[in-house]
Design a protein around this motif. Structure first.
Motif, PDB file in Angstrom:
ATOM      1  N   VAL A 138       0.837  -1.201   0.000  1.00  0.00           N
ATOM      2  CA  VAL A 138       0.000   0.000   0.000  1.00  0.00           C
ATOM      3  C   VAL A 138       0.868   1.245   0.000  1.00  0.00           C
ATOM      4  CG1 VAL A 138      -1.638   1.345   1.378  1.00  0.00           C
ATOM      5  CG2 VAL A 138      -2.016  -1.088   1.028  1.00  0.00           C
ATOM      6  N   VAL A 139       1.887   1.273   0.848  1.00  0.00           N
ATOM      7  CA  VAL A 139       2.795   2.422   0.889  1.00  0.00           C
ATOM      8  C   VAL A 139       3.493   2.588  -0.455  1.00  0.00           C
ATOM      9  CG1 VAL A 139       4.917   3.307   1.937  1.00  0.00           C
ATOM     10  CG2 VAL A 139       3.114   2.368   3.373  1.00  0.00           C
ATOM     11  N   TYR A 140       3.945   1.494  -1.038  1.00  0.00           N
ATOM     12  CA  TYR A 140       4.623   1.551  -2.332  1.00  0.00           C
ATOM     13  C   TYR A 140       3.694   2.082  -3.418  1.00  0.00           C
ATOM     14  CZ  TYR A 140       6.987   0.098  -6.575  1.00  0.00           C
ATOM     15  OH  TYR A 140       7.569   0.080  -7.812  1.00  0.00           O
ATOM     16  N   CYS A 141       2.445   1.646  -3.402  1.00  0.00           N
ATOM     17  CA  CYS A 141       1.490   2.093  -4.417  1.00  0.00           C
ATOM     18  C   CYS A 141       1.125   3.567  -4.250  1.00  0.00           C
ATOM     19  CB  CYS A 141       0.223   1.250  -4.362  1.00  0.00           C
ATOM     20  SG  CYS A 141       0.481  -0.437  -4.930  1.00  0.00           S
ATOM     21  N   LEU A 142       1.120   4.059  -3.035  1.00  0.00           N
ATOM     22  CA  LEU A 142       0.718   5.446  -2.793  1.00  0.00           C
ATOM     23  C   LEU A 142       1.880   6.433  -2.864  1.00  0.00           C
ATOM     24  CD1 LEU A 142      -1.854   4.970   0.097  1.00  0.00           C
ATOM     25  CD2 LEU A 142      -2.305   5.400  -2.321  1.00  0.00           C
ATOM     26  N   LYS A 143       3.101   5.946  -2.996  1.00  0.00           N
ATOM     27  CA  LYS A 143       4.254   6.847  -2.944  1.00  0.00           C
ATOM     28  C   LYS A 143       4.286   7.845  -4.094  1.00  0.00           C
ATOM     29  CE  LYS A 143       7.690   3.970  -5.277  1.00  0.00           C
ATOM     30  NZ  LYS A 143       7.724   4.694  -6.504  1.00  0.00           N
ATOM     31  N   SER A 144       3.738   7.484  -5.237  1.00  0.00           N
ATOM     32  CA  SER A 144       3.786   8.393  -6.385  1.00  0.00           C
ATOM     33  C   SER A 144       2.390   8.828  -6.820  1.00  0.00           C
ATOM     34  CB  SER A 144       4.512   7.719  -7.547  1.00  0.00           C
ATOM     35  OG  SER A 144       3.822   6.553  -7.930  1.00  0.00           O
ATOM     36  N   ALA A 145       1.448   8.800  -5.906  1.00  0.00           N
ATOM     37  CA  ALA A 145       0.072   9.180  -6.239  1.00  0.00           C
ATOM     38  C   ALA A 145      -0.012  10.681  -6.478  1.00  0.00           C
ATOM     39  CB  ALA A 145      -0.863   8.768  -5.114  1.00  0.00           C
ATOM     40  N   ARG A 146      -0.789  11.049  -7.483  1.00  0.00           N
ATOM     41  CA  ARG A 146      -0.968  12.462  -7.831  1.00  0.00           C
ATOM     42  C   ARG A 146      -2.327  12.945  -7.335  1.00  0.00           C
ATOM     43  NH1 ARG A 146       0.469  11.316 -13.908  1.00  0.00           N
ATOM     44  NH2 ARG A 146       2.576  10.595 -13.604  1.00  0.00           N
ATOM     45  N   PRO A 147      -2.435  14.232  -7.060  1.00  0.00           N
ATOM     46  CA  PRO A 147      -3.733  14.764  -6.637  1.00  0.00           C
ATOM     47  C   PRO A 147      -4.746  14.752  -7.790  1.00  0.00           C
ATOM     48  CG  PRO A 147      -1.976  16.397  -6.335  1.00  0.00           C
ATOM     49  CD  PRO A 147      -1.372  15.215  -6.991  1.00  0.00           C
ATOM     50  N   VAL A 148      -5.986  14.434  -7.459  1.00  0.00           N
ATOM     51  CA  VAL A 148      -7.092  14.477  -8.418  1.00  0.00           C
ATOM     52  C   VAL A 148      -8.145  15.392  -7.834  1.00  0.00           C
ATOM     53  CG1 VAL A 148      -8.888  13.138  -9.573  1.00  0.00           C
ATOM     54  CG2 VAL A 148      -6.621  12.157  -9.258  1.00  0.00           C
ATOM     55  N   ALA A 149      -8.559  16.378  -8.590  1.00  0.00           N
ATOM     56  CA  ALA A 149      -9.561  17.351  -8.146  1.00  0.00           C
ATOM     57  C   ALA A 149      -9.143  17.995  -6.829  1.00  0.00           C
ATOM     58  CB  ALA A 149     -10.931  16.698  -8.031  1.00  0.00           C
ATOM     59  N   GLY A 150      -7.850  18.213  -6.667  1.00  0.00           N
ATOM     60  CA  GLY A 150      -7.336  18.870  -5.477  1.00  0.00           C
ATOM     61  C   GLY A 150      -7.176  17.957  -4.267  1.00  0.00           C
ATOM     62  N   ILE A 151      -7.570  16.710  -4.381  1.00  0.00           N
ATOM     63  CA  ILE A 151      -7.463  15.763  -3.266  1.00  0.00           C
ATOM     64  C   ILE A 151      -6.323  14.799  -3.563  1.00  0.00           C
ATOM     65  CG2 ILE A 151      -8.634  13.989  -1.912  1.00  0.00           C
ATOM     66  CD1 ILE A 151     -11.283  15.322  -2.777  1.00  0.00           C
ATOM     67  N   PRO A 152      -5.323  14.733  -2.684  1.00  0.00           N
ATOM     68  CA  PRO A 152      -4.191  13.826  -2.934  1.00  0.00           C
ATOM     69  C   PRO A 152      -4.632  12.363  -2.973  1.00  0.00           C
ATOM     70  CG  PRO A 152      -3.719  15.326  -1.127  1.00  0.00           C
ATOM     71  CD  PRO A 152      -5.161  15.497  -1.478  1.00  0.00           C
ATOM     72  N   ALA A 153      -4.211  11.657  -4.002  1.00  0.00           N
ATOM     73  CA  ALA A 153      -4.420  10.203  -4.133  1.00  0.00           C
ATOM     74  C   ALA A 153      -5.894   9.810  -4.089  1.00  0.00           C
ATOM     75  CB  ALA A 153      -3.636   9.461  -3.067  1.00  0.00           C
ATOM     76  N   LEU A 154      -6.772  10.623  -4.656  1.00  0.00           N
ATOM     77  CA  LEU A 154      -8.210  10.324  -4.602  1.00  0.00           C
ATOM     78  C   LEU A 154      -8.541   9.012  -5.303  1.00  0.00           C
ATOM     79  CD1 LEU A 154     -11.067  11.131  -3.836  1.00  0.00           C
ATOM     80  CD2 LEU A 154     -11.193  12.424  -5.970  1.00  0.00           C
ATOM     81  N   THR A 155      -7.993   8.817  -6.490  1.00  0.00           N
ATOM     82  CA  THR A 155      -8.259   7.582  -7.229  1.00  0.00           C
ATOM     83  C   THR A 155      -7.807   6.366  -6.437  1.00  0.00           C
ATOM     84  OG1 THR A 155      -7.882   8.823  -9.254  1.00  0.00           O
ATOM     85  CG2 THR A 155      -7.897   6.433  -9.446  1.00  0.00           C
ATOM     86  N   GLU A 156      -6.605   6.447  -5.882  1.00  0.00           N
ATOM     87  CA  GLU A 156      -6.069   5.332  -5.107  1.00  0.00           C
ATOM     88  C   GLU A 156      -6.885   5.087  -3.843  1.00  0.00           C
ATOM     89  OE1 GLU A 156      -4.333   7.740  -6.473  1.00  0.00           O
ATOM     90  OE2 GLU A 156      -2.796   6.812  -7.712  1.00  0.00           O
ATOM     91  N   LEU A 157      -7.310   6.161  -3.189  1.00  0.00           N
ATOM     92  CA  LEU A 157      -8.102   6.004  -1.964  1.00  0.00           C
ATOM     93  C   LEU A 157      -9.451   5.357  -2.254  1.00  0.00           C
ATOM     94  CD1 LEU A 157      -7.298   9.351  -0.125  1.00  0.00           C
ATOM     95  CD2 LEU A 157      -6.472   7.057   0.429  1.00  0.00           C
ATOM     96  N   ILE A 158     -10.073   5.696  -3.380  1.00  0.00           N
ATOM     97  CA  ILE A 158     -11.337   5.065  -3.759  1.00  0.00           C
ATOM     98  C   ILE A 158     -11.119   3.576  -4.018  1.00  0.00           C
ATOM     99  CG2 ILE A 158     -13.110   4.964  -5.549  1.00  0.00           C
ATOM    100  CD1 ILE A 158     -12.818   8.036  -5.771  1.00  0.00           C
ATOM    101  N   ALA A 159     -10.035   3.245  -4.731  1.00  0.00           N
ATOM    102  CA  ALA A 159      -9.745   1.838  -5.014  1.00  0.00           C
ATOM    103  C   ALA A 159      -9.429   1.070  -3.732  1.00  0.00           C
ATOM    104  CB  ALA A 159      -8.590   1.728  -6.002  1.00  0.00           C
TER     105      ALA A 159
END
Length: 111
Positions: free
Chosen positions: A54-75
């Motif tokens: 999880v940490v590895y997957c979120l390390k390069s997450a980009r903000p979506v609609a101003g929310i950091p890692a929104l796509t990843e958090l939904i998944a």
């Protein structure tokens, strides 16, 4: 790579895999109980590996609609909910991956 090098590489991979799969049966016989440390590691390491992933997957997450890692958090939320609902790890991983891929590929979320 030459054909001989390819054959040697494949043979070494097969040998390494077989040694790693048979070594525990040679080291830990069924006549003696499994050491407590090994039992502890068997219970603790799966959760640690998933936390690391999880940490590895979120390390390069980009903000979506101003929310950091929104796509990843939904998944991740989809994965957790599927696992709580069905208690099936394969379904949870596949469902979370599918959710992520749908969100990324369809452009449902604004960038």
């Amino acid at each position: 790579m030459t054909k001989l090098q390819q054959i040697i590489t494949i043979a070494m991979c097969v040998l390494g895999t077989q040694v790693m799969r048979t070594l525990p049966f040679l080291v830990f016989s069924s006549a003696k109980p499994t050491p407590r440390l090994v039992q502890y590691l068997g219970k603790a390491l799966p959760a640690a590996v998933f936390a690391m992933l999880v940490v590895y997957c979120l390390k390069s997450a980009r903000p979506v609609a101003g929310i950091p890692a929104l796509t990843e958090l939904i998944a991740i939320a989809a994965t957790v909910l599927l696992h709580l609902w069905r208690k099936n790890m394969l379904l949870s991983i596949a469902g979370g991956t599918l959710c992520y891929m749908v969100l990324i590929q369809t452009g449902i979320l604004p960038v």
